[in-house]
Enzyme design. Structure first.
Site, PDB file in Angstrom:
ATOM      1  N   TYR A 177       0.556  -1.019   0.479  1.00  0.00           N
ATOM      2  CA  TYR A 177      -0.038   0.608  -0.233  1.00  0.00           C
ATOM      3  C   TYR A 177       1.144   0.861  -0.337  1.00  0.00           C
ATOM      4  O   TYR A 177       1.983   1.090   0.305  1.00  0.00           O
ATOM      5  CB  TYR A 177      -0.726   0.144   1.514  1.00  0.00           C
ATOM      6  CG  TYR A 177      -0.908   1.224   2.031  1.00  0.00           C
ATOM      7  CD1 TYR A 177      -0.705   2.140   2.526  1.00  0.00           C
ATOM      8  CD2 TYR A 177       0.503   0.515   3.891  1.00  0.00           C
ATOM      9  CE1 TYR A 177      -0.626   2.817   3.384  1.00  0.00           C
ATOM     10  CE2 TYR A 177       0.047   0.889   4.316  1.00  0.00           C
ATOM     11  CZ  TYR A 177       0.502   2.143   4.643  1.00  0.00           C
ATOM     12  OH  TYR A 177       0.870   3.138   5.918  1.00  0.00           O
ATOM     13  N   PHE A 204      -2.248   0.640  13.040  1.00  0.00           N
ATOM     14  CA  PHE A 204      -1.759  -0.530  12.369  1.00  0.00           C
ATOM     15  C   PHE A 204      -0.725  -0.378  11.729  1.00  0.00           C
ATOM     16  O   PHE A 204      -0.073  -1.755  12.146  1.00  0.00           O
ATOM     17  CB  PHE A 204      -3.196  -0.116  10.856  1.00  0.00           C
ATOM     18  CG  PHE A 204      -3.256  -1.571   9.833  1.00  0.00           C
ATOM     19  CD1 PHE A 204      -3.492  -2.647  10.196  1.00  0.00           C
ATOM     20  CD2 PHE A 204      -1.928  -1.966   8.939  1.00  0.00           C
ATOM     21  CE1 PHE A 204      -3.578  -3.534   9.367  1.00  0.00           C
ATOM     22  CE2 PHE A 204      -1.661  -2.806   8.061  1.00  0.00           C
ATOM     23  CZ  PHE A 204      -2.934  -3.572   7.594  1.00  0.00           C
ATOM     24  N   ASP A 205      -0.611   0.404  11.346  1.00  0.00           N
ATOM     25  CA  ASP A 205       1.540   0.094  10.945  1.00  0.00           C
ATOM     26  C   ASP A 205       2.368  -0.404  12.108  1.00  0.00           C
ATOM     27  O   ASP A 205       2.637  -1.557  11.209  1.00  0.00           O
ATOM     28  CB  ASP A 205       1.749   1.576  10.092  1.00  0.00           C
ATOM     29  CG  ASP A 205       1.270   1.806   8.625  1.00  0.00           C
ATOM     30  OD1 ASP A 205      -0.419   1.832   8.563  1.00  0.00           O
ATOM     31  OD2 ASP A 205       2.019   1.702   7.700  1.00  0.00           O
ATOM     32  N   THR A 206       2.728   0.321  12.550  1.00  0.00           N
ATOM     33  CA  THR A 206       3.194   0.122  13.809  1.00  0.00           C
ATOM     34  C   THR A 206       2.932  -1.334  14.812  1.00  0.00           C
ATOM     35  O   THR A 206       3.416  -1.943  14.941  1.00  0.00           O
ATOM     36  CB  THR A 206       2.448   0.704  14.793  1.00  0.00           C
ATOM     37  OG1 THR A 206       3.285   2.545  15.067  1.00  0.00           O
ATOM     38  CG2 THR A 206       4.028   0.899  16.468  1.00  0.00           C
TER      39      THR A 206
END
Length: 238
Positions: free
Chosen positions: A91, A183-185
């Site tokens: 993404y 979310f990424d972390t």
């Protein structure tokens, strides 16, 4: 036929930025040696983004779109990645702050099997980044906090430019609780705890002055997420 690479563009109220992003992204993907698909995930836009996305999907081969009725970057990525039949899932932010020339080195180690996840890093010594001092301090402070509080080894948790092998995503996504910016972390922390291989790619990155991110609210949510992960039990190795 299933593509090798799927690139997800999570969007909310991005009717102006979306056409340029799709045009530039598809032109760049056409230069790469892999089959690909672009999926626009509109999460609860209130402007003309759904109509723009539908028009782009009709105009560009290899582009499709889907609509979610709730906001959240993490929610958009979970939905798109879980439904994908591609071998490598990625993404990027619709503002294309990250130079697309980093896409090949991001994806290549996942295609070859040498890594399980790959992340763009604005804090690599060879990265070239242009952003204001406030965001620079916040970003460096946040990643320093992660190193001390969660003992992670990766440098940049929140650059909107990531990729993951589909098998790794299948193992990790059910474990990720956050549906928003953390979310990424959480994905990276869980991946590292599970023994997955994370590849960091230096990027050229330019801050988007029209960014919609609420820095204060996001920071508070991130701190809550860090506290939750500190208390989480250890994961089995994948």
């Amino acid at each position: 036929m299933s593509p090798l690479l799927e690139v997800v563009l999570p969007v909310h109220d991005e009717e102006r930025a979306l056409p340029r992003a799709v045009a530039q992204l598809t032109a760049h993907l056409a230069t790469l040696p892999w089959s690909w698909r672009v999926t626009i995930v509109d999460n609860a836009s209130t402007d003309a983004t759904p109509q723009v996305a539908a028009g782009l999907a009709a105009a560009y081969p290899g582009v499709r779109h889907r609509r979610l009725e709730a906001k959240g970057r993490g929610l958009a990525l979970k939905a798109a990645w879980s439904a994908s039949d591609a071998a490598v899932l990625s993404y990027m932010d619709v503002d294309l702050s990250t130079d697309l020339r980093a896409l090949l080195p991001l994806v290549a180690p996942l295609v070859s099997g040498h890594s399980d996840l790959a992340v763009g890093s604005r804090l690599s010594p060879t990265s070239r980044v242009r952003r204001g001092p406030k965001r620079e301090v916040i970003s460096r402070g946040y990643n320093l906090l992660l190193r001390h509080a969660l003992h992670v080894r990766f440098r940049d948790a929140q650059c909107g430019f990531k990729a993951v092998r589909a098998d790794a995503a299948t193992a990790l996504l059910p474990l990720v609780e956050d549906d928003s910016w953390f979310f990424d972390t959480e994905l990276l922390v869980l991946a590292e705890r599970a023994g997955l291989r994370i590849h960091e790619v230096p990027v050229d990155w330019v801050d988007d002055p029209d960014s919609r991110v609420d820095i204060v609210r996001t920071a508070v949510e991130d701190l809550r997420g860090v506290r939750r992960l500190r208390r989480a039990p250890a994961l089995p190795r994948v």
